[in-house]
Design an enzyme around this catalytic site. Structure first.
Site: not given
Ligand code: MRU
Length: 361
Positions: A59-61, A259, A269
């Site tokens: 996960r994470g963008a 995101d 986000n």
């Molecule tokens: O649901 P997730 O854990 O994928 O959400 C992640 C986030 O909201 C992060 O803050 C975002 O992707 C930035 S990651 C560098």
């Protein structure tokens, strides 16, 4: 100690003794096991990768961007074996086999634009190879090279974001962050935490406060794990403590990831980012967003068009025999007016001017 103590979040692992055209897996940190155990998941099919994305094992963008790129390559390895005569067929047959799979992968999670972006980067290479009249094998080889290149660019971008962002912080900075925008959310290093790591390396950082990040706990489980492993001084707090901490004068800057960033600078986000920005504005604390340019979606005029993922009610409450109605959006949209600057690999931009970061890309 230091950021180098952190694992690579997602990697292409060839199993053919070469570049992976003849067999490969995508190795990712199984983030659901953290912080109890550092485990890896060797993903060998597109269906498995989509499952890993949807259950938040990865996960994470920016990490989702790499998952998109590697996922197309993984599907390509299987298609080459099953549908393209072992690679001697024309690249056009590989592209035809991969188009529906690429669409399925890109739709695995809706909010982070990086997933679609990563898929598109690799599909573009495959289509170009097809127009050139390459074989399927040559096309896949080029696609894998592109995906590997994206992973290198991810780390370079994060280190540049770190340098630009650290320059915004005062000496002895106390930084508050939300969710996990760290190395675990990228291939390596991190965006918001990239700023933290750069400031730490420069001896400029005093402390990080990590929001717990209800309901999934990315801050409590992932940000605290990686900051602790890197040796960065950090404290966990419940999300609803952030405003009080600011009121007590304990926060010099808020730095979060993103995101998706719309053309006017509105930022989607992790849910809870928007109220944090309101609290920061009230207390005069600068609120920065750190993200690579792959997170900017210039096709959307403003944040109203950003698709927000809604997730399972059991993330919020999971009690046998009790199933109340639950509202569980995974993201919220912070208006550009609350953001002091968007830190990209190409420098710091006023939110309203963020599309300038895309010029010449
Ligand atoms: O649901 P997730 O854990 O994928 O959400 C992640 C986030 O909201 C992060 O803050 C975002 O992707 C930035 S990651 C560098």
């Amino acid at each position: 100690m230091g950021v180098e103590a952190l694992p690579r979040t997602i990697e292409w692992v060839p199993l053919d003794g070469a570049d992976g055209v003849g067999g490969a897996m995508v190795r990712l940190v199984e983030q659901r096991a953290l912080p109890a155990r550092l485990e890896f998941w060797g993903v060998r099919s597109l269906d498995e990768l989509i499952e890993a994305i949807q259950c938040l094992a990865v996960r994470g963008a920016p990490a989702l961007g790499l998952a998109g790129a590697y996922g197309v390559c993984l599907a390509g390895v299987i298609a080459l074996r099953d549908a393209c005569s072992g690679g001697e067929a024309a690249a056009s047959s590989l592209v035809a086999a991969l188009e529906p799979q690429a669409r399925r992968l890109a739709a695995a999670r809706p909010t982070a634009v990086n997933l679609v972006w990563g898929v598109r980067q690799v599909m573009k290479v495959l289509r170009t190879a097809s127009h050139r009249g390459d074989t399927a094998r040559a096309a896949l080889r080029a696609a894998i090279a592109r995906a590997e290149g994206l992973a290198r660019e991810d780390e370079e971008a994060n280190r540049a974001i770190g340098a630009h962002g650290a320059a915004l912080l005062p000496q002895g900075a106390r930084v508050l962050t939300h969710c996990n925008a760290g190395s675990l959310a990228c291939g390596f290093y991190g965006t918001a935490l990239g700023v933290v790591y750069a400031a730490f390396e420069q001896g400029k950082l005093a402390h990080v406060y990590a929001d717990e990040t209800r309901p999934v706990g990315q801050g409590a489980r992932l940000t605290m794990w990686e900051l602790s492993r890197a040796g960065v001084p950090c404290t966990l707090q419940c999300d609803n403590m952030a405003a009080s901490l600011m009121a007590a004068g304990q926060v010099d800057a808020v730095v979060v990831g993103a995101d998706r960033i719309a053309a006017n600078g509105d930022v989607a986000n992790k849910v809870g980012t928007y109220p944090l920005a309101i609290a920061a504005a009230y207390h005069g604390v600068p609120f920065y967003v750190a993200a690579p340019t792959s997170t900017i979606d210039a096709s959307l005029a403003d944040g109203a068009g950003i698709p927000i993922e809604h997730r399972d009610a059991r993330e919020v409450i999971d009690v046998d025999g009790f199933a109340p109605d639950v509202f569980n959006p995974a993201f919220d949209v912070t208006p550009a007016a609350l953001i002091a600057g968007v830190v990209t690999e190409r420098g710091v931009f006023q939110p309203a001017e963020v599309v300038r970061a895309l010029e010449g890309r």
